[in-house]
Write a protein that holds these residues in place. Structure first.
Motif, PDB file in Angstrom:
ATOM      1  N   PRO A  18      35.059  62.114  58.371  1.00 17.90           N
ATOM      2  CA  PRO A  18      35.838  61.269  59.271  1.00 17.90           C
ATOM      3  C   PRO A  18      35.059  60.016  59.652  1.00 17.90           C
ATOM      4  CG  PRO A  18      35.000  63.213  60.412  1.00 17.90           C
ATOM      5  CD  PRO A  18      34.738  63.425  58.960  1.00 17.90           C
ATOM      6  N   CYS A  19      35.725  58.899  59.635  1.00 19.61           N
ATOM      7  CA  CYS A  19      35.064  57.627  59.950  1.00 19.61           C
ATOM      8  C   CYS A  19      36.059  56.760  60.715  1.00 19.61           C
ATOM      9  CB  CYS A  19      34.586  56.928  58.680  1.00 19.61           C
ATOM     10  SG  CYS A  19      33.579  55.457  59.011  1.00 19.61           S
ATOM     11  N   GLN A  20      36.197  57.031  61.978  1.00 15.40           N
ATOM     12  CA  GLN A  20      37.176  56.331  62.793  1.00 15.40           C
ATOM     13  C   GLN A  20      36.867  54.849  62.874  1.00 15.40           C
ATOM     14  OE1 GLN A  20      39.979  57.648  63.983  1.00 15.40           O
ATOM     15  NE2 GLN A  20      40.568  55.602  64.656  1.00 15.40           N
ATOM     16  N   THR A  23      38.185  53.227  59.726  1.00 18.74           N
ATOM     17  CA  THR A  23      39.645  53.255  59.756  1.00 18.74           C
ATOM     18  C   THR A  23      40.185  52.153  60.652  1.00 18.74           C
ATOM     19  OG1 THR A  23      39.672  55.646  59.375  1.00 18.74           O
ATOM     20  CG2 THR A  23      41.669  54.658  60.273  1.00 18.74           C
ATOM     21  N   SER A  24      39.596  52.008  61.821  1.00 20.45           N
ATOM     22  CA  SER A  24      40.038  50.967  62.751  1.00 20.45           C
ATOM     23  C   SER A  24      39.810  49.582  62.171  1.00 20.45           C
ATOM     24  CB  SER A  24      39.291  51.113  64.078  1.00 20.45           C
ATOM     25  OG  SER A  24      39.638  50.080  64.978  1.00 20.45           O
ATOM     26  N   THR A  25      38.658  49.372  61.552  1.00 20.06           N
ATOM     27  CA  THR A  25      38.357  48.062  60.964  1.00 20.06           C
ATOM     28  C   THR A  25      39.303  47.732  59.822  1.00 20.06           C
ATOM     29  OG1 THR A  25      36.050  47.808  61.590  1.00 20.06           O
ATOM     30  CG2 THR A  25      36.670  46.905  59.475  1.00 20.06           C
ATOM     31  N   SER A  26      39.553  48.680  58.915  1.00 22.06           N
ATOM     32  CA  SER A  26      40.412  48.407  57.764  1.00 22.06           C
ATOM     33  C   SER A  26      41.845  48.126  58.182  1.00 22.06           C
ATOM     34  CB  SER A  26      40.377  49.585  56.787  1.00 22.06           C
ATOM     35  OG  SER A  26      40.874  50.760  57.388  1.00 22.06           O
ATOM     36  N   VAL A  27      42.277  48.718  59.304  1.00 21.67           N
ATOM     37  CA  VAL A  27      43.643  48.505  59.779  1.00 21.67           C
ATOM     38  C   VAL A  27      43.780  47.168  60.503  1.00 21.67           C
ATOM     39  CG1 VAL A  27      45.388  49.319  61.412  1.00 21.67           C
ATOM     40  CG2 VAL A  27      44.230  50.949  59.898  1.00 21.67           C
ATOM     41  N   HIS A  28      42.815  46.862  61.368  1.00 23.57           N
ATOM     42  CA  HIS A  28      42.946  45.684  62.246  1.00 23.57           C
ATOM     43  C   HIS A  28      42.380  44.412  61.645  1.00 23.57           C
ATOM     44  CE1 HIS A  28      44.494  48.054  65.552  1.00 23.57           C
ATOM     45  NE2 HIS A  28      43.483  48.889  65.439  1.00 23.57           N
ATOM     46  N   PHE A  29      41.637  44.516  60.565  1.00 28.59           N
ATOM     47  CA  PHE A  29      41.032  43.319  59.970  1.00 28.59           C
ATOM     48  C   PHE A  29      42.087  42.302  59.550  1.00 28.59           C
ATOM     49  CE2 PHE A  29      39.479  41.138  56.071  1.00 28.59           C
ATOM     50  CZ  PHE A  29      38.457  40.409  56.648  1.00 28.59           C
ATOM     51  N   THR A  30      43.229  42.770  59.037  1.00 25.46           N
ATOM     52  CA  THR A  30      44.275  41.856  58.566  1.00 25.46           C
ATOM     53  C   THR A  30      44.802  40.992  59.709  1.00 25.46           C
ATOM     54  OG1 THR A  30      44.920  43.377  56.807  1.00 25.46           O
ATOM     55  CG2 THR A  30      46.524  41.708  57.460  1.00 25.46           C
ATOM     56  N   ASP A  31      45.276  41.631  60.773  1.00 23.29           N
ATOM     57  CA  ASP A  31      45.827  40.881  61.900  1.00 23.29           C
ATOM     58  C   ASP A  31      44.770  39.984  62.546  1.00 23.29           C
ATOM     59  OD1 ASP A  31      48.326  41.973  61.555  1.00 23.29           O
ATOM     60  OD2 ASP A  31      48.035  43.569  63.028  1.00 23.29           O
ATOM     61  N   THR A  66      30.406  43.662  60.172  1.00 23.72           N
ATOM     62  CA  THR A  66      29.270  44.533  60.474  1.00 23.72           C
ATOM     63  C   THR A  66      29.606  45.989  60.191  1.00 23.72           C
ATOM     64  OG1 THR A  66      28.468  43.009  62.188  1.00 23.72           O
ATOM     65  CG2 THR A  66      27.690  45.287  62.286  1.00 23.72           C
ATOM     66  N   VAL A  67      30.804  46.403  60.598  1.00 26.52           N
ATOM     67  CA  VAL A  67      31.245  47.783  60.341  1.00 26.52           C
ATOM     68  C   VAL A  67      31.326  48.045  58.847  1.00 26.52           C
ATOM     69  CG1 VAL A  67      33.184  49.381  60.556  1.00 26.52           C
ATOM     70  CG2 VAL A  67      32.473  48.009  62.522  1.00 26.52           C
ATOM     71  N   ALA A  68      31.877  47.098  58.106  1.00 25.16           N
ATOM     72  CA  ALA A  68      32.007  47.267  56.654  1.00 25.16           C
ATOM     73  C   ALA A  68      30.643  47.438  56.000  1.00 25.16           C
ATOM     74  CB  ALA A  68      32.735  46.067  56.055  1.00 25.16           C
ATOM     75  N   ARG A  69      29.686  46.622  56.406  1.00 27.04           N
ATOM     76  CA  ARG A  69      28.339  46.750  55.844  1.00 27.04           C
ATOM     77  C   ARG A  69      27.703  48.086  56.227  1.00 27.04           C
ATOM     78  NH1 ARG A  69      28.163  41.206  57.376  1.00 27.04           N
ATOM     79  NH2 ARG A  69      27.131  41.760  59.340  1.00 27.04           N
ATOM     80  N   ARG A  70      27.928  48.503  57.480  1.00 22.20           N
ATOM     81  CA  ARG A  70      27.335  49.754  57.953  1.00 22.20           C
ATOM     82  C   ARG A  70      27.916  50.972  57.227  1.00 22.20           C
ATOM     83  NH1 ARG A  70      27.225  48.672  63.296  1.00 22.20           N
ATOM     84  NH2 ARG A  70      29.301  49.487  63.711  1.00 22.20           N
TER      85      ARG A  70
END
Length: 339
Positions: A18-20, A23-31, A66-70
Motif C-alpha cells: 500500500p502506498c497512499q 496514490t494521492s499524488t498520481s490522482v491529484h497531479f493532473t488537476d 518529490t513523492v514520485a522520486r521517493r
C-alpha cells in the motif's frame, strides 16, 4: 478477461505494498498541474522563473515530484542492483515501469527521469479516462431516448458472456458508437490538437516558411464536425452496422471508438496515436455499463432543456463541472452488472 481480473486482484493484495502517498499524488497531479499552469500564466514570462517559488500552486507540483522520486527511484535502483547481482539469471518484471526503462536512451535513462515519466503517464491517463464518462453522462441526460437501447444491449451481452470478456466488449457496438459520437462533439483539446512549437524556420514543400516561435496545430474539431464526413446532427448510433456485409460495413470497421484515421484524430494519428486507448475504452465501457444498468439519472430542474455547454479555454475543453444531475438506484431485484 476474468483471468486478468484475478491477476490484478492478486497483484494489489499480495505483490504491491500500500502506498497512499503515491496514490494521492498520481490522482491529484493532473488537476494541480492545470491550476499551476493557469496561475503561472498570470505573470509575464520574464518573472515566472522567480515567482514560481512563492506560488502555492507550484509548491504542490514540487511536492508531487518529490513523492514520485521517493517512490519510483528506490524501485529502479533495487532492480538495477538485482540485475547486477544475478546477471543473465535476472528476470525483469513485466510492468510498465520496466518497459519505460528498457526503452529509455541517453540522458533519459535515469531513475530520476523515470519518476518524472510516471507522473506524466498519470497525467495523460486520468485526464482522458475521467472527462469522457462525464461527457457521456451529460449526453445521455440530454438524449434519454438512448438509455434503454444501451441498457438492453449491455444486459443481453452480459447474459450471453457472463462477464466482461474480450468478446463482450466487442459486442457492445451501440455503446461503442455512442462513445465515439460523444467524443466527436466533446474533444479534450479544442479547437486544435497536435500542438507544436516551431524551434527553427520550417520551409514546407510549397515554399511557405513557418518562422521559428510559431505555434501550430491540426484543426481536429473542424474535421470531426465536417458535414461531408458526418452529415446530420448528433446520432448516437451513427457507427453501428445494422446488417453484416451491408454498404456501411467497410466504414463501420474503420469507425470503432479506438480507431484512428484522418477523420478521427481524437486519439492522435500514426506513430503518435495513444497506445493506451484500448485499455481506456474498456475501462470507460465497464464504468458506463455499471452506471446505466444500476442507476436512473437525469438533469436537475435548474439545468433547463438541452445539453449544458462545455467550458472552453485556451486549447482545452471540459464539461461544465457545476451541472446538477439527479441519481437514484434502480430496482433491479437483486441483479447487478457482473464484473
Amino acid at each position: 478477461m476474468p483471468d486478468v481480473q484475478e491477476e490484478i486482484y492478486h497483484a494489489f493484495d499480495a505483490l504491491m505494498p500500500p502506498c497512499q502517498e503515491w496514490t494521492s499524488t498520481s490522482v491529484h497531479f493532473t488537476d494541480d498541474t492545470f491550476l499551476a499552469a493557469q496561475r503561472l500564466k498570470q505573470f509575464r514570462p520574464v518573472f515566472r522563473p522567480f515567482v514560481q517559488y512563492w506560488l502555492p500552486e507550484l509548491a504542490k507540483i514540487r511536492h508531487h515530484a518529490t513523492v514520485a522520486r521517493r517512490v519510483i527511484i528506490p524501485v529502479i535502483e533495487e532492480r538495477l542492483k538485482r540485475q547486477q547481482i544475478l546477471g543473465e539469471k535476472w528476470s525483469p518484471p513485466l510492468d510498465l515501469l520496466q518497459m519505460l526503462w528498457d526503452g529509455a536512451k541517453g540522458k533519459d535513462k535515469t531513475p530520476e527521469f523515470m519518476a518524472y515519466t510516471a507522473l506524466a503517464i498519470s497525467f495523460a491517463a486520468i485526464r482522458t479516462s475521467s472527462s469522457l464518462p462525464l461527457h457521456l453522462l451529460y449526453d445521455l441526460c440530454a438524449r434519454p431516448e438512448y438509455i434503454q437501447p444501451l441498457r438492453d444491449e449491455i444486459e443481453s451481452v452480459l447474459t450471453e458472456e457472463g462477464s466482461f470478456t474480450k468478446t463482450a466488449f466487442q459486442k457492445l457496438v451501440k455503446l461503442d458508437s455512442f462513445m465515439k459520437e460523444s467524443q466527436r462533439y466533446n474533444p479534450n483539446t479544442f479547437p486544435v490538437t497536435f500542438g507544436r512549437l516551431i524551434h527553427h524556420d520550417l520551409r514546407l514543400r510549397d515554399g511557405i516558411v513557418i518562422p521559428a516561435g510559431t505555434l501550430i496545430g491540426v484543426a481536429a474539431h473542424a474535421v470531426a464536425q465536417d458535414p461531408q464526413l458526418f452529415p446530420g446532427p448528433f446520432s448516437g448510433f451513427r457507427f453501428v452496422t445494422t446488417q453484416p456485409g451491408d454498404a456501411q460495413q467497410a466504414a463501420a470497421q474503420k469507425s470503432h471508438f479506438v480507431t484512428t484515421n484522418s477523420s478521427n484524430l481524437s486519439w492522435g494519428y500514426g506513430k503518435h496515436a495513444c497506445s493506451g486507448r484500448f485499455f481506456a475504452a474498456n475501462e470507460i465501457k465497464i464504468l458506463m455499463a455499471y452506471f446505466l444498468v444500476n442507476f436512473d439519472f437525469k438533469f436537475g430542474a435548474a439545468e433547463g432543456e438541452g445539453r449544458p455547454k462545455n467550458v472552453n479555454y485556451e486549447l482545452q475543453s471540459m464539461a461544465d463541472p457545476n451541472v446538477e444531475i439527479l441519481v437514484r438506484r434502480r430496482d433491479m431485484r437483486g441483479q447487478v452488472v457482473s464484473s
